[in-house]
Design a protein around this motif. Structure first.
Motif, PDB file in Angstrom:
ATOM      1  N   PRO A  32     -13.628 -20.610  54.636  1.00 52.15           N
ATOM      2  CA  PRO A  32     -14.332 -21.970  54.694  1.00 52.15           C
ATOM      3  C   PRO A  32     -13.660 -22.769  55.415  1.00 52.15           C
ATOM      4  O   PRO A  32     -12.343 -23.126  55.119  1.00 52.15           O
ATOM      5  N   GLY A  33     -14.233 -23.813  56.206  1.00 56.86           N
ATOM      6  CA  GLY A  33     -13.724 -24.711  56.870  1.00 56.86           C
ATOM      7  C   GLY A  33     -13.741 -25.996  56.305  1.00 56.86           C
ATOM      8  O   GLY A  33     -14.415 -26.056  54.754  1.00 56.86           O
ATOM      9  N   PRO A  34     -13.211 -27.244  56.743  1.00 55.13           N
ATOM     10  CA  PRO A  34     -13.324 -28.263  55.931  1.00 55.13           C
ATOM     11  C   PRO A  34     -14.569 -28.764  55.342  1.00 55.13           C
ATOM     12  O   PRO A  34     -14.994 -29.450  54.362  1.00 55.13           O
ATOM     13  N   LYS A  35     -15.923 -28.702  56.276  1.00 61.70           N
ATOM     14  CA  LYS A  35     -16.901 -29.094  56.039  1.00 61.70           C
ATOM     15  C   LYS A  35     -17.671 -28.537  54.797  1.00 61.70           C
ATOM     16  O   LYS A  35     -18.134 -28.816  54.136  1.00 61.70           O
ATOM     17  N   GLU A  36     -17.311 -27.061  55.029  1.00 64.04           N
ATOM     18  CA  GLU A  36     -17.795 -26.355  53.934  1.00 64.04           C
ATOM     19  C   GLU A  36     -17.111 -26.406  52.575  1.00 64.04           C
ATOM     20  O   GLU A  36     -18.163 -26.301  51.524  1.00 64.04           O
ATOM     21  N   VAL A  37     -16.052 -26.580  52.650  1.00 63.72           N
ATOM     22  CA  VAL A  37     -15.063 -26.741  51.334  1.00 63.72           C
ATOM     23  C   VAL A  37     -15.672 -28.219  50.566  1.00 63.72           C
ATOM     24  O   VAL A  37     -15.946 -28.341  49.639  1.00 63.72           O
ATOM     25  N   ALA A  38     -15.760 -29.211  51.414  1.00 64.33           N
ATOM     26  CA  ALA A  38     -16.453 -30.500  51.100  1.00 64.33           C
ATOM     27  C   ALA A  38     -17.774 -30.522  50.635  1.00 64.33           C
ATOM     28  O   ALA A  38     -18.120 -30.854  49.556  1.00 64.33           O
ATOM     29  N   ALA A  39     -18.502 -29.723  51.527  1.00 61.92           N
ATOM     30  CA  ALA A  39     -19.997 -29.833  50.816  1.00 61.92           C
ATOM     31  C   ALA A  39     -19.915 -29.004  49.488  1.00 61.92           C
ATOM     32  O   ALA A  39     -20.870 -29.017  48.606  1.00 61.92           O
ATOM     33  N   SER A  40     -19.316 -27.777  49.310  1.00 66.18           N
ATOM     34  CA  SER A  40     -19.153 -26.996  48.181  1.00 66.18           C
ATOM     35  C   SER A  40     -18.812 -27.908  46.770  1.00 66.18           C
ATOM     36  O   SER A  40     -19.348 -27.529  45.837  1.00 66.18           O
ATOM     37  N   TYR A  41     -17.730 -28.886  47.252  1.00 63.68           N
ATOM     38  CA  TYR A  41     -17.182 -29.406  46.113  1.00 63.68           C
ATOM     39  C   TYR A  41     -18.383 -30.402  45.756  1.00 63.68           C
ATOM     40  O   TYR A  41     -18.729 -30.836  44.503  1.00 63.68           O
ATOM     41  N   ALA A  42     -19.226 -31.134  46.793  1.00 66.03           N
ATOM     42  CA  ALA A  42     -20.160 -31.975  46.402  1.00 66.03           C
ATOM     43  C   ALA A  42     -21.291 -31.382  45.496  1.00 66.03           C
ATOM     44  O   ALA A  42     -21.502 -31.936  44.651  1.00 66.03           O
ATOM     45  N   ARG A  43     -21.581 -30.227  45.886  1.00 67.25           N
ATOM     46  CA  ARG A  43     -22.624 -29.491  45.292  1.00 67.25           C
ATOM     47  C   ARG A  43     -22.172 -29.087  43.959  1.00 67.25           C
ATOM     48  O   ARG A  43     -22.960 -29.114  43.085  1.00 67.25           O
ATOM     49  N   ALA A  44     -20.904 -28.705  43.583  1.00 71.62           N
ATOM     50  CA  ALA A  44     -20.423 -28.439  42.482  1.00 71.62           C
ATOM     51  C   ALA A  44     -20.358 -29.552  41.667  1.00 71.62           C
ATOM     52  O   ALA A  44     -20.885 -29.577  40.242  1.00 71.62           O
ATOM     53  N   LEU A  45     -20.157 -30.903  41.953  1.00 76.33           N
ATOM     54  CA  LEU A  45     -20.104 -32.031  41.152  1.00 76.33           C
ATOM     55  C   LEU A  45     -21.498 -32.228  40.701  1.00 76.33           C
ATOM     56  O   LEU A  45     -21.964 -32.621  39.497  1.00 76.33           O
ATOM     57  N   GLU A  46     -22.520 -32.192  41.834  1.00 78.38           N
ATOM     58  CA  GLU A  46     -23.914 -32.415  41.530  1.00 78.38           C
ATOM     59  C   GLU A  46     -24.641 -31.542  40.325  1.00 78.38           C
ATOM     60  O   GLU A  46     -25.502 -32.092  39.486  1.00 78.38           O
ATOM     61  N   GLU A  47     -24.013 -30.228  40.399  1.00 83.33           N
ATOM     62  CA  GLU A  47     -24.575 -29.113  39.465  1.00 83.33           C
ATOM     63  C   GLU A  47     -23.827 -29.282  37.973  1.00 83.33           C
ATOM     64  O   GLU A  47     -23.986 -28.236  37.176  1.00 83.33           O
ATOM     65  N   ASN A  48     -22.738 -30.176  37.946  1.00 84.70           N
ATOM     66  CA  ASN A  48     -22.019 -30.085  36.840  1.00 84.70           C
ATOM     67  C   ASN A  48     -21.322 -28.881  36.480  1.00 84.70           C
ATOM     68  O   ASN A  48     -20.792 -28.377  35.195  1.00 84.70           O
ATOM     69  N   ARG A  49     -20.830 -28.359  37.788  1.00 86.41           N
ATOM     70  CA  ARG A  49     -19.890 -27.205  37.543  1.00 86.41           C
ATOM     71  C   ARG A  49     -18.328 -27.669  37.917  1.00 86.41           C
ATOM     72  O   ARG A  49     -17.791 -27.313  39.013  1.00 86.41           O
ATOM     73  N   LEU A  50     -17.904 -28.357  36.965  1.00 84.92           N
ATOM     74  CA  LEU A  50     -16.687 -29.126  36.997  1.00 84.92           C
ATOM     75  C   LEU A  50     -15.281 -28.023  37.298  1.00 84.92           C
ATOM     76  O   LEU A  50     -14.481 -28.467  37.985  1.00 84.92           O
ATOM     77  N   ALA A  51     -15.412 -27.050  36.643  1.00 88.54           N
ATOM     78  CA  ALA A  51     -14.172 -26.145  36.918  1.00 88.54           C
ATOM     79  C   ALA A  51     -14.267 -25.588  38.300  1.00 88.54           C
ATOM     80  O   ALA A  51     -13.076 -25.478  39.003  1.00 88.54           O
ATOM     81  N   ASP A  52     -15.441 -25.405  38.856  1.00 87.14           N
ATOM     82  CA  ASP A  52     -15.792 -24.878  40.070  1.00 87.14           C
ATOM     83  C   ASP A  52     -14.877 -25.868  41.317  1.00 87.14           C
ATOM     84  O   ASP A  52     -14.515 -25.596  42.219  1.00 87.14           O
ATOM     85  N   ALA A  53     -15.433 -27.265  40.948  1.00 83.37           N
ATOM     86  CA  ALA A  53     -15.154 -28.430  41.681  1.00 83.37           C
ATOM     87  C   ALA A  53     -13.836 -28.548  41.569  1.00 83.37           C
ATOM     88  O   ALA A  53     -12.963 -28.626  42.792  1.00 83.37           O
ATOM     89  N   TYR A  54     -13.079 -28.368  40.616  1.00 79.62           N
ATOM     90  CA  TYR A  54     -11.848 -28.628  40.596  1.00 79.62           C
ATOM     91  C   TYR A  54     -10.880 -27.629  40.921  1.00 79.62           C
ATOM     92  O   TYR A  54      -9.845 -27.867  41.582  1.00 79.62           O
ATOM     93  N   ALA A  55     -11.409 -26.413  41.227  1.00 78.17           N
ATOM     94  CA  ALA A  55     -10.972 -25.257  41.913  1.00 78.17           C
ATOM     95  C   ALA A  55     -10.740 -25.444  43.419  1.00 78.17           C
ATOM     96  O   ALA A  55      -9.739 -24.888  44.075  1.00 78.17           O
ATOM     97  N   LEU A  56     -11.507 -26.380  43.859  1.00 74.57           N
ATOM     98  CA  LEU A  56     -11.613 -26.667  45.253  1.00 74.57           C
ATOM     99  C   LEU A  56     -10.641 -27.984  45.652  1.00 74.57           C
ATOM    100  O   LEU A  56     -10.462 -28.242  46.735  1.00 74.57           O
ATOM    101  N   THR A  57      -9.792 -28.437  44.655  1.00 73.87           N
ATOM    102  CA  THR A  57      -8.908 -29.609  44.721  1.00 73.87           C
ATOM    103  C   THR A  57      -7.590 -28.951  45.184  1.00 73.87           C
ATOM    104  O   THR A  57      -7.575 -27.714  44.661  1.00 73.87           O
ATOM    105  N   SER A  58      -6.846 -29.788  45.355  1.00 75.27           N
ATOM    106  CA  SER A  58      -5.367 -29.465  45.700  1.00 75.27           C
ATOM    107  C   SER A  58      -4.433 -29.738  44.267  1.00 75.27           C
ATOM    108  O   SER A  58      -3.357 -29.795  44.350  1.00 75.27           O
ATOM    109  N   ALA A  59      -5.124 -30.285  43.427  1.00 72.90           N
ATOM    110  CA  ALA A  59      -4.629 -31.072  42.064  1.00 72.90           C
ATOM    111  C   ALA A  59      -4.047 -29.803  41.240  1.00 72.90           C
ATOM    112  O   ALA A  59      -4.527 -28.582  41.388  1.00 72.90           O
ATOM    113  N   PRO A  60      -3.004 -30.143  40.448  1.00 81.44           N
ATOM    114  CA  PRO A  60      -2.274 -28.899  39.599  1.00 81.44           C
ATOM    115  C   PRO A  60      -3.033 -28.631  38.578  1.00 81.44           C
ATOM    116  O   PRO A  60      -4.031 -29.465  38.038  1.00 81.44           O
ATOM    117  N   PRO A  61      -2.786 -27.532  37.643  1.00 78.61           N
ATOM    118  CA  PRO A  61      -3.478 -27.079  36.636  1.00 78.61           C
ATOM    119  C   PRO A  61      -3.595 -27.876  35.457  1.00 78.61           C
ATOM    120  O   PRO A  61      -4.509 -28.504  34.884  1.00 78.61           O
TER     121      PRO A  61
END
Length: 211
Positions: A32-61
């Motif tokens: 996935p490219g930058p736009k795809e990742v960013a769009a997936s991140y926004a969609r995961a937040l909107e759908e309250n899939r926070l674990a999926d959203a966090y998995a798309l960040t560079s933050a540590p566990p």
């Protein structure tokens, strides 16, 4: 005598066909490219899939609990999703000593002034602190500070340290002033011999001190 081999059927069950296509695709999987990742991140937040959203960040566990707490409020999630989507047309790609922006002609390399990179790094840190995004703020600290802190401890220190608000205010003001760039980092003077200090680590500026 061995029995003659039966001809393979010209059709395959849907599940088998899907698996065959999936296996064939693994040899040329599309990352996935930058736009795809960013769009997936926004969609995961909107759908309250926070674990999926966090998995798309560079933050540590260890930063996940603070992330989940911050985005537990639906209004905060929706606001962040809108913010991410609004930023898509001005998307940037960054690497140590390299930034690309998306233009009409495609991706283009940005040639920055020497002071632009440390100024942007400090702004990102202060914006993260202001938004309560402690995982991002932690990721913008220097190596020694990241070793001492976790996102949760950083949040607690800013919450209980009486001078934190004043230091952030001074650092904000320093963004508008001249910055002294050296071979190892950069300094934003904030008066009386004090400064916001950044260091260069692997080509990136990171916050080392806000005095």
């Amino acid at each position: 005598m061995s029995r003659p081999r039966q001809p393979q059927p010209s059709w395959l069950p849907l599940s088998t066909l899907s698996l065959t296509v999936a296996l064939a695709a693994t040899g040329c999987a599309h990352a996935p490219g930058p736009k795809e990742v960013a769009a997936s991140y926004a969609r995961a937040l909107e759908e309250n899939r926070l674990a999926d959203a966090y998995a798309l960040t560079s933050a540590p566990p260890e930063g996940q609990s603070a992330f989940l707490e911050h985005y537990a409020d639906a209004s905060v999630r929706q606001a962040r999703a809108r913010e991410v989507r609004a930023a898509l047309p001005e998307l940037q790609a960054r690497a140590p000593a390299l930034t690309l922006i998306q233009a009409k002609e495609g991706w283009r390399v940005v040639e920055e002034k020497p002071e632009d990179a440390p100024r942007e790094a400090l702004k990102r840190f202060l914006d993260a602190v202001g938004a309560g995004d402690w995982a991002t703020a932690w990721s913008l600290l220097s190596d020694p500070l990241r070793a001492r802190y976790t996102p949760e401890r950083l949040r607690e220190d800013f919450k209980h340290e009486p001078l934190s608000a004043e230091r952030v205010r001074r650092a904000r003001l320093a963004l508008k002033e001249d910055v002294r760039v050296t071979a190892s980092g950069a300094e934003f003077p904030i008066g009386k011999g004090r400064a916001v200090r950044l260091v260069r680590e692997a080509g990136e500026y990171r916050v080392a001190a806000i005095e």
